[in-house]
Design a protein around this motif. Structure first.
Motif, PDB file in Angstrom:
ATOM      1  N   VAL A 104     -32.793  -1.446  27.551  1.00 43.69           N
ATOM      2  CA  VAL A 104     -32.715  -2.420  26.466  1.00 43.69           C
ATOM      3  C   VAL A 104     -31.248  -2.676  26.133  1.00 43.69           C
ATOM      4  CG1 VAL A 104     -33.388  -2.945  24.114  1.00 43.69           C
ATOM      5  CG2 VAL A 104     -34.899  -1.599  25.563  1.00 43.69           C
ATOM      6  N   CYS A 105     -30.882  -3.929  26.018  1.00 42.67           N
ATOM      7  CA  CYS A 105     -29.489  -4.278  25.733  1.00 42.67           C
ATOM      8  C   CYS A 105     -29.178  -4.048  24.262  1.00 42.67           C
ATOM      9  CB  CYS A 105     -29.233  -5.744  26.088  1.00 42.67           C
ATOM     10  SG  CYS A 105     -29.626  -6.145  27.813  1.00 42.67           S
ATOM     11  N   GLU A 106     -27.897  -3.827  23.992  1.00 44.19           N
ATOM     12  CA  GLU A 106     -27.496  -3.616  22.610  1.00 44.19           C
ATOM     13  C   GLU A 106     -27.708  -4.860  21.758  1.00 44.19           C
ATOM     14  OE1 GLU A 106     -26.634  -0.924  21.081  1.00 44.19           O
ATOM     15  OE2 GLU A 106     -26.735   0.330  22.870  1.00 44.19           O
ATOM     16  N   TRP A 107     -27.564  -6.026  22.388  1.00 42.11           N
ATOM     17  CA  TRP A 107     -27.752  -7.235  21.589  1.00 42.11           C
ATOM     18  C   TRP A 107     -29.216  -7.458  21.243  1.00 42.11           C
ATOM     19  CZ3 TRP A 107     -30.802 -10.882  23.952  1.00 42.11           C
ATOM     20  CH2 TRP A 107     -30.917 -10.804  25.343  1.00 42.11           C
ATOM     21  N   HIS A 108     -30.107  -6.686  21.883  1.00 38.11           N
ATOM     22  CA  HIS A 108     -31.522  -6.762  21.495  1.00 38.11           C
ATOM     23  C   HIS A 108     -31.736  -6.258  20.071  1.00 38.11           C
ATOM     24  CE1 HIS A 108     -32.855  -6.668  25.992  1.00 38.11           C
ATOM     25  NE2 HIS A 108     -32.445  -7.859  25.593  1.00 38.11           N
ATOM     26  N   GLN A 109     -30.781  -5.458  19.598  1.00 40.38           N
ATOM     27  CA  GLN A 109     -30.934  -4.910  18.241  1.00 40.38           C
ATOM     28  C   GLN A 109     -30.979  -6.029  17.197  1.00 40.38           C
ATOM     29  OE1 GLN A 109     -27.884  -2.161  17.177  1.00 40.38           O
ATOM     30  NE2 GLN A 109     -28.857  -1.542  15.275  1.00 40.38           N
ATOM     31  N   ASP A 110     -30.339  -7.143  17.483  1.00 37.99           N
ATOM     32  CA  ASP A 110     -30.390  -8.253  16.543  1.00 37.99           C
ATOM     33  C   ASP A 110     -31.726  -8.981  16.569  1.00 37.99           C
ATOM     34  OD1 ASP A 110     -27.803  -7.667  15.859  1.00 37.99           O
ATOM     35  OD2 ASP A 110     -26.943  -9.032  17.351  1.00 37.99           O
ATOM     36  N   ARG A 165     -41.901   1.138  20.460  1.00 33.96           N
ATOM     37  CA  ARG A 165     -40.929   1.751  21.363  1.00 33.96           C
ATOM     38  C   ARG A 165     -39.624   0.972  21.386  1.00 33.96           C
ATOM     39  NH1 ARG A 165     -43.436   2.357  27.087  1.00 33.96           N
ATOM     40  NH2 ARG A 165     -41.256   2.910  27.487  1.00 33.96           N
ATOM     41  N   ILE A 166     -39.695  -0.319  21.127  1.00 31.22           N
ATOM     42  CA  ILE A 166     -38.466  -1.125  21.155  1.00 31.22           C
ATOM     43  C   ILE A 166     -37.547  -0.736  19.999  1.00 31.22           C
ATOM     44  CG2 ILE A 166     -37.574  -3.476  21.009  1.00 31.22           C
ATOM     45  CD1 ILE A 166     -40.105  -4.451  22.302  1.00 31.22           C
TER      46      ILE A 166
END
Length: 1562
Positions: A104-110, A165-166
């Motif tokens: 999972v990419c860090e920008w997925h946190q947004d 899980r995300i």
């Protein structure tokens, strides 16, 4: 038994399902256990060793996506649990340690986040038995509870749920549960009972009751409230009269029915009067209280607005009328007295609910950027009223909704930051530090030293991406309220450099006058230097000389040349000087001495001409550009500054002394000064200004008709002013313009139509209810009301509701006269008014048959005269309140920067105005608009603020003489106080006891300013008696005089006292003129010098030599003479000495700032005399002192205040308390002798006193039943518009009722206030509820004295009153209600007891504020109310004592058994006269006869315990008694033993003892 189990795992990628069919539940459980074990322990190699795996770690990889890798730990363990080497496990069965995964990419946190709900209510935690019930007995302070909430992972874009899980990849899952506390159950707490009511009947048997009210409602599972009423029978002494009916009858009415439309004719029978003659009426009269929720959610459809929507429909309503017996049963209606029976029908307004428009669109979110406080924004939407409620229709719901928006705000841009910026510091101002006195004396242009400078502050927005700027950063100024934090300083001290003066020593003595011949060795004395520095040959050390022979005339050597008589030669004067020699020895007879003229020589001197031409140079001019030297200039590429090299020019003129300019040839060219020199030009500075600020906002609302067009403005600020020829600043710094064309507010008004005829209840309804045949009586009439625009065209109702005045009334009551009604004539015209304050009247008369009817004659019911006050237009104005402070007029600053800029000193004195409010009253002393009395509502008066007077000192006195007459000292000058400061003027500097301030500077008095001048010795005069040659010893003399040193005039003498009298030269001395045959010696040489420092063991000497040898028989005297060195006589020591420090000396044109303190150095001889400094310098004496040091004189900064802020709005829009305030802040505090700040930093100004209009809500009227004695009625209160002062109703000024229009919309105000309440008047015998009790005090839920909640609760209740026991079944239930409150207190409860009385006492619970209550105290801690003894006290005259044992009554003696129990009580003999003896048994104690003795008797010693055994202390007491007896026997034996006779020779002597008995002889 089979079971289907389906597990569905759903995520965003799709839906996958698995279905297992298993045989039974046991098999399913075993499968799950097996799966769990397999996930941990895998692939056994044998029964002892197996592989164990850890959890999969995070997905790792260089790039996010499908190329990620997960890893986990794998190790080998023994079956007993300990870890072993991996070789013991089968390698082929080893689980995999890595697997691919999606990183999972860090920008997925947004894109994803945890979404949590609010915490739910705190519920009790389950017990071990999983039962949820309050632990009433175990609970002490609080019970453990659990709060739960929902947590799921959601997309930030649309808030849809995704797999958890995300979100777990970025942050752990928030907690689903948390512990909480629930207070222990709180039982209902009620007050004490009131006193008993009176008996319900005045004769025979009746009932009386008493009630109590609820103080705190039960909470958290506490016990419910007990019965609030107690009832008991009561009997009257008087029996009921014979023949009086047992029952009373009363008319009772039911509530009015709902308003019905006349078309529903088949429904009127439901409202007709029904009579009930049953004996078992079980109707419950229960009144329920409905509390309307403050939030209503209705969906309103769109309405078409027309005149028809405002039509009022008139209906009718009915009610029942019954005759009720005093025991609560219905009776025949004829048994009740019917004078004019109560109405059973009336007209009414058909209710219509409030209607609103659709919701508007949501407004933009108030939060448009991401701030640090993380608070959410909000948005609103509104709707308007399209139909006001009519009759009892539903009130309007909320017209505005607000909801949070942009709660997270991570996707929003960062909020702009605002910081304070400042302009360049202004020029350093020194003149502002001068006092009033100094400003008139100083040339301001040449001031230097310490000063003060100011700058302007402004707020700007900080850009996100700052780009490099060569010039100063220029930003657009914004409103100063946007800048948070402390305001930077706008004032600071500064300094203008003063010219530095070179400190030089004092001049040495002048040498001889020097002309332009450099080869002559005249001038000042030099100093010893190495011989190599002299270029010429040294003078010869030996020269030839001539020795005189015997008999020769001996002459002395020539003396030194005298000083030159003139310093230069001119046509009229020539310099001359002379030298002389004297005769030392007389010649023989054959020889002679030279003539007297030969003993003196003259020569010319200073024959160079006197200087009469010289060069004179003017001061250097300003630095100007020189194009030839610009090549070396420096500058910036962008042209912001250009620095160059310039030149300075001056004029040089040849001057002739005493005449003026002459041709240059007359002056020597070699001494001509320069006429041009290079200089540095200051850099050019262009003016820099900010961008224009945003235009101020224009009004967003429409403009009223005939109003002025508003304007908007903008401004810019000068950051850097132009200097040295740079580009000048623009002229326009402030711009103003009219706002763009704004919409004029629309004009709407209500249009009323004619009143319709009076509408009555339909005849069919009237006849069905009462059988009446005549249609008359009270009714309603209505009229249409429509909304029209300014062109009288129909408009929507909502437009008038928004823009027009309050809606006119659409219905009113009316009366259709009946046949038997009283008839009157029309009202006459009002009578004429006699003046203000009078009343006018009008009249009417009875007509027709009414003149003969008695009821029509009643003036209270049918008045024939009406009066009203006369209109009056007379007003009286009178001043009110105090005068304002004196307000000076000043020009307001432009723009919003007012108050933030450092500025010149404010004008705080002079002529101004003060204001006072004016009250405008009508003839009844009621407040009216001030416009009726004056234009402004204020009265003005010229005032003066006295200007501050600074401290005034005198001018400097002349310098005093130097404190030292010789050498270094101080000279002082002073100022003294002339005027003290007044009205806040500049304070005086620190003065001494004589009110003086002084200044001291070093000075030096020349030592030996006067010196003794000696003339040459005269010829040695020998007194001879004959004419023999005069030789031998004689006398010679000389003249001395005191002259001023270095004056050049050695002839004019001064007073001899000015010279040192101790060093006065000899005026006469003996001399020897050798005879021709004598030896002639030369004059003595100077004494040799003694060593320094002086060594008194050394000697000094002088010598002379022979000039003419004597004859053979004579000898020459000694040629050498010595004497010892004597301190302070023939030799001296030297040392340095310093003077005192001067005061801090500033430049001539400075007021404060950097200065210099100096002191002087002296060379002191050991005898105390001051000698020239060169003496100590030649001796190379150490000099450790500093002769100058820097110092600072504090600047007298005046207080600097900001500009006055604009006047605020009036604090009150009406009344006498309204004031306007303006203020200013302190930018610079006063320092040292600076002028202090003005006392007023804020000023108030009264506002015009305008009348206040408020709605006055009257108190509730008593419950009234129309046309009946009891039943359902109503209580009312009135809403009136009154004019008053702002502090109403506490103001003593009376209020006056005025028109409703002054207070606003009456219809809307009535909708907000409850003006009618249903109520119930109980009939005799009814079981009913009491009135609501007063709200209890606000009480908090507390744990151990600390508040558990922030909001408290109040309670009130209604108790049940029973008037007849037979009606108990129809009684309503007691009710109570609570409401939240603020400012609550924590209360504690404890049991209180009274004193014992016959083994009984009262026990009650008391609150911490002293109120006795029921409930609140723990029942298990309740003290006992009855005292019991075990075994019980059954003996005659016995009772149970406080200690729990039986005792005897007063006057009886206790007789105890051997076991310590009461055996019986015996009469105490003589107890009546208290003189008889009291018999006691062994080991038995008598009872006391007083209360104190009775108290101690209860604590008497009992030898036997309750079990009959002897107590331990009895054994101890027996043993102690035995030991005491043995001790007494032993002591008696010793004293009674006979003494033996002693056989010693003599008895021992007694010691002598002296005792002082007070005798003086002792």
């Amino acid at each position: 038994m089979s079971m289907d189990w389906t597990m569905i795992l759903k995520d965003d990628s799709g839906v996958t399902g698995w279905t297992w069919r298993v045989g039974n539940y046991l098999l399913l459980s075993m499968s799950l256990i097996g799966m769990q074990v397999r996930s941990d322990l895998e692939f056994p190699k044998d029964r002892h060793y197996m592989w164990k795996t850890g959890q999969w770690g995070r997905c790792m990889g260089e790039e996010c996506g499908t190329d990620g890798v997960q890893s986990r730990m794998v190790w080998c363990i023994h079956s007993e649990g300990w870890t072993t080497h991996h070789s013991n496990c089968r390698h082929s069965d080893k689980p995999e340690t890595h697997r691919p995964c999606f990183k999972v990419c860090e920008w997925h946190q947004d894109l994803f986040e945890w979404e949590v709900s609010e915490w739910g209510l705190c519920v009790l935690a389950p017990f071990q038995s999983n039962e949820l019930k309050p632990r009433t007995v175990e609970c002490i302070t609080a019970q453990h509870g659990i709060q739960r909430r929902k947590v799921h992972c959601a997309r930030t874009s649309n808030r849809t749920a995704v797999t958890e899980r995300i979100c777990e990849f970025f942050s752990p899952r928030p907690a689903l549960e948390q512990a909480c506390l629930i207070p222990c159950p709180h039982d209902c707490i009620i007050s004490d009972f009131s006193s008993w009511s009176g008996c319900s009947r005045t004769c025979g048997m009746g009932l009386q009751h008493r009630t109590r009210h609820v103080l705190a409602a039960p909470m958290y599972g506490g016990a419910n409230c007990p019965n609030l009423t107690q009832t008991r029978t009561c009997a009257n002494l008087l029996p009921c009269p014979v023949g009086e009916s047992e029952h009373h009858y009363s008319l009772k009415v039911s509530p009015w029915s709902e308003c019905r439309q006349p078309q529903h004719k088949g429904l009127w029978m439901s409202g007709r009067t029904m009579l009930d003659f049953t004996t078992g009426d079980t109707e419950r009269n229960t009144m329920k209280r409905h509390i309307q929720s403050s939030q209503h959610h209705h969906h309103h459809l769109h309405h078409h607005h027309s005149l028809k929507s405002l039509d009022v429909e008139i209906g009718y309503q009915t009610r029942q009328v019954r005759c009720v017996r005093s025991d609560g049963k219905n009776a025949m209606l004829s048994l009740c007295t019917l004078d004019n029976g109560p109405g059973t029908f009336q007209s009414c307004i058909m209710p219509r609910d409030c209607e609103t428009s659709d919701w508007s669109v949501w407004s933009p979110c108030s939060k448009t950027c991401r701030a640090s406080d993380m608070s959410p924004g909000f948005r609103v939407r509104t709707r308007s009223i399209t139909q006001t409620p009519i009759g009892l229709g539903k009130e309007c719901a909320t017209l505005e909704e607000k909801e949070a928006c942009n709660i997270i705000g991570d996707l929003l841009p960062n909020c702009p930051r605002y910081v304070w910026k400042s302009t360049d510091w202004g020029e350093c101002q020194v003149a502002s530090l001068l006092s009033q006195q100094d400003r008139r004396l100083n040339n301001v242009s040449v001031l230097c030293g310490g000063g003060i400078q100011t700058r302007q502050l402004y707020c700007v927005q900080v850009p996100d991406n700052s780009t490099p700027h060569h010039r100063k950063e220029v930003s657009r100024p914004v409103n100063g309220h946007l800048c948070a934090g402390e305001l930077p300083s706008a004032v600071q001290p500064c300094s203008i450099p003063c010219p530095q003066l070179c400190l030089l020593s004092s001049w040495s003595s002048w040498g001889a006058c020097l002309h332009d011949n450099c080869m002559e060795t005249h001038g000042r004395k030099g100093q010893l230097v190495p011989e190599e520095l002299c270029e010429d040959e040294p003078p010869p050390k030996e020269v030839s000389c001539v020795m005189a022979c015997s008999g020769d005339c001996v002459l002395s050597s020539w003396s030194d040349w005298s000083s030159c008589s003139h310093s230069c030669s001119s046509k009229n004067s020539e310099g001359r000087q002379s030298r002389t020699r004297t005769i030392l020895g007389l010649p023989g007879e054959a020889k002679a001495c030279p003539a007297a003229t030969a003993l003196e020589e003259w020569r010319t001197c200073n024959d160079h001409p006197c200087i009469t031409f010289y060069w004179e140079a003017s001061p250097w001019g300003p630095c100007i550009e020189d194009s030839s030297m610009n090549l070396n200039g420096t500058g910036y590429w962008n042209g912001t500054a250009t620095c160059a090299v310039g030149v300075q020019i001056r004029k040089v003129v040849c001057m002739k002394m005493g005449i003026g300019p002459v041709i240059p040839k007359r002056c020597p060219e070699s001494a001509r000064p320069d006429t041009i020199q290079p200089c540095s030009l200051p850099c050019k500075k262009d003016c820099i200004v900010t961008l224009f600020s945003e235009w101020t906002a224009c009004p967003t609302t429409c403009l009223p008709v005939n109003s002025s067009v508003p304007a908007q403005s903008r401004y810019r600020i000068i950051i850097q002013r132009a200097a040295n020829g740079g580009q000048e600043c623009p002229d326009t710094l402030y711009e103003e313009r009219e706002c763009e064309a704004l919409l004029v507010c629309p004009i709407y008004r209500w249009k009323t139509h004619r009143w319709h005829p009076c509408t009555l209840v339909p005849d069919s309804v009237q006849q069905g209810m009462t059988g009446a045949s005549e249609s008359c009586g009270k009714g309603l009439e209505m009229r249409g009301v429509s909304c029209v625009d300014e062109y009288d065209e129909m408009a929507a109702v909502s437009e008038c509701l928004r823009w027009a005045r309050p809606m006119p009334s659409r219905f009113r009551s009316c009366w259709v006269p009946c046949r038997d009604d009283c008839t009157f004539s029309s009202w006459s015209k009002f009578s004429e008014c006699s003046g203000c304050g009078s009343r006018r009247t009008r009249k009417r008369t009875l007509t027709g048959r009414s003149r003969k009817q008695d009821r029509c004659q009643r003036e209270d019911l049918y008045p024939l005269v009406e009066s009203e006050p006369c209109p009056c237009e007379e007003f009286v104005s009178q001043p009110y309140g105090n005068w304002s402070s004196c307000i000076l007029s000043e020009t307001p600053a432009q723009g919003p920067l007012q108050g933030w800029r450092g500025r010149r000193e404010a004008r705080d004195c002079g002529q101004g105005l003060r204001y006072r409010a004016v009250v405008c009253l009508d003839h009844e002393a009621h407040l009216v608009s001030p416009d009726s009395c004056s234009e402004s509502g204020l009265v003005e008066e010229v005032c003066h603020i006295p200007c501050p007077l600074d401290c005034k000192l005198s001018d400097w006195s002349p310098w005093s003489a130097c404190s030292a007459s010789c050498g270094s000292g101080l000279k002082i000058r002073s100022k003294w106080l002339r005027e003290k400061p007044f009205n806040g003027g500049r304070p005086c500097p620190k003065l001494d006891l004589k009110n003086q301030v002084y200044e001291a500077v070093p000075c030096r008095s020349e030592c030996g300013q006067y010196e003794w001048v000696r003339d040459p010795w005269s010829v040695c005069t020998i007194n001879t008696v004959d004419e023999l040659p005069a030789c031998g010893e004689g006398v010679q003399s000389r003249k001395i005089r005191c002259v001023r040193r270095d004056s050049g005039d050695l002839v004019s003498s001064v007073n001899e006292t000015l010279c040192d009298l101790e060093e006065i030269p000899l005026q006469a001395q003996t001399c020897v003129l050798p005879c021709p045959n004598d030896c002639v010696m030369s004059q003595w040489s100077q004494w040799s010098t003694c060593s320094i420092p002086c060594n008194e063991s050394s000697v000094r000497m002088r010598t002379r030599h022979m000039l003419r040898p004597p004859v053979a028989d004579r000898v020459c005297p000694d040629s050498t003479q010595t004497e010892p060195c004597s301190l302070n006589s023939t030799c001296f020591n030297y040392h340095y000495n310093v003077s005192s420090w001067s005061t801090c000396q500033l430049s001539e044109h400075a007021i404060c700032g950097q200065g210099m303190r100096t002191r002087l150095l002296d060379c002191i001889r050991s005898d105390g005399k001051v000698v020239d400094l060169s003496v100590c310098e030649e001796l190379s004496l150490p000099q450790p002192w500093r002769l100058a040091m820097n110092c600072v004189v504090d600047c007298p900064f005046n207080c600097i205040l900001s500009d006055w802020a604009p006047w605020t709005e009036c604090s009150h829009t009406c009344g006498s308390k309204g004031v306007m305030i303006r203020s200013r802040s302190m930018l610079q505090q006063a320092h040292e002798e600076g002028r202090p700040c003005a006392s007023q930093l804020s000023q108030t100004k009264p506002c015009p006193i305008r009348p206040c209009y408020s709605w006055l809500l009257s108190d509730w009227s008593p419950c009234t039943v129309e046309g009946a004695e009891c039943g359902e009625g109503k209580r009312e209160r009135n809403l009136t518009c009154v004019v008053h002062w702002s502090d109403w109703p506490d103001n003593p000024h009376p209020s006056k009722t005025v028109e409703d229009e002054k207070c606003g919309d009456r219809v809307r105000k009535e909708s907000e206030q409850e003006l009618q309440q249903p109520c119930f008047v109980p009939c005799p015998g009814d079981c009913h509820l009491t009135e609501w009790s007063q709200w209890s005090s606000c009480q908090l839920t507390c744990l151990e004295g600390r508040s558990f909640e922030t909001v408290g609760r109040q309670a009130r209740s209604q108790a049940v009153v029973i008037q007849v026991l037979e009606n108990q079944d129809s009684c309503p239930h007691q009710v109570f209600e609570t409401r939240p409150c603020k400012g609550g207190k924590c209360h504690s409860y404890e049991w209180r007891t009274s004193a014992w009385n016959d083994n009984e006492r009262s026990v009650w619970c008391q609150r911490s504020d002293g109120v006795n209550v029921t409930g609140g105290c723990f029942p298990q801690n309740r003290p006992t109310t009855v005292r019991h003894c075990h075994p019980p006290c059954t003996k005659p005259f016995s009772h149970c004592k406080q200690s729990g044992v039986c005792g005897c009554e007063k006057g009886y003696t206790e007789v105890m058994t051997t076991h310590g129990f009461l055996d019986y009580c015996t009469k105490t003999p003589g107890a009546d006269n208290k003189k008889a003896d009291v018999k006691t048994s062994s080991g038995r104690l008598k009872p006391g006869t007083t209360q104190i003795q009775d108290f101690f008797g209860e604590w008497s010693l009992q030898p036997l315990g309750p079990d009959g055994r002897i107590k331990l202390w009895v054994y101890g007491l027996t043993a102690g008694g035995f030991i005491l007896i043995l001790f007494i026997i032993a002591v008696a034996f010793l004293f009674c033993k006979p003494s033996k006779q002693s056989k010693s020779a003599s008895p021992p002597q007694k010691p002598l003892t002296l005792a002082y008995d007070g005798d003086v002889d002792m």
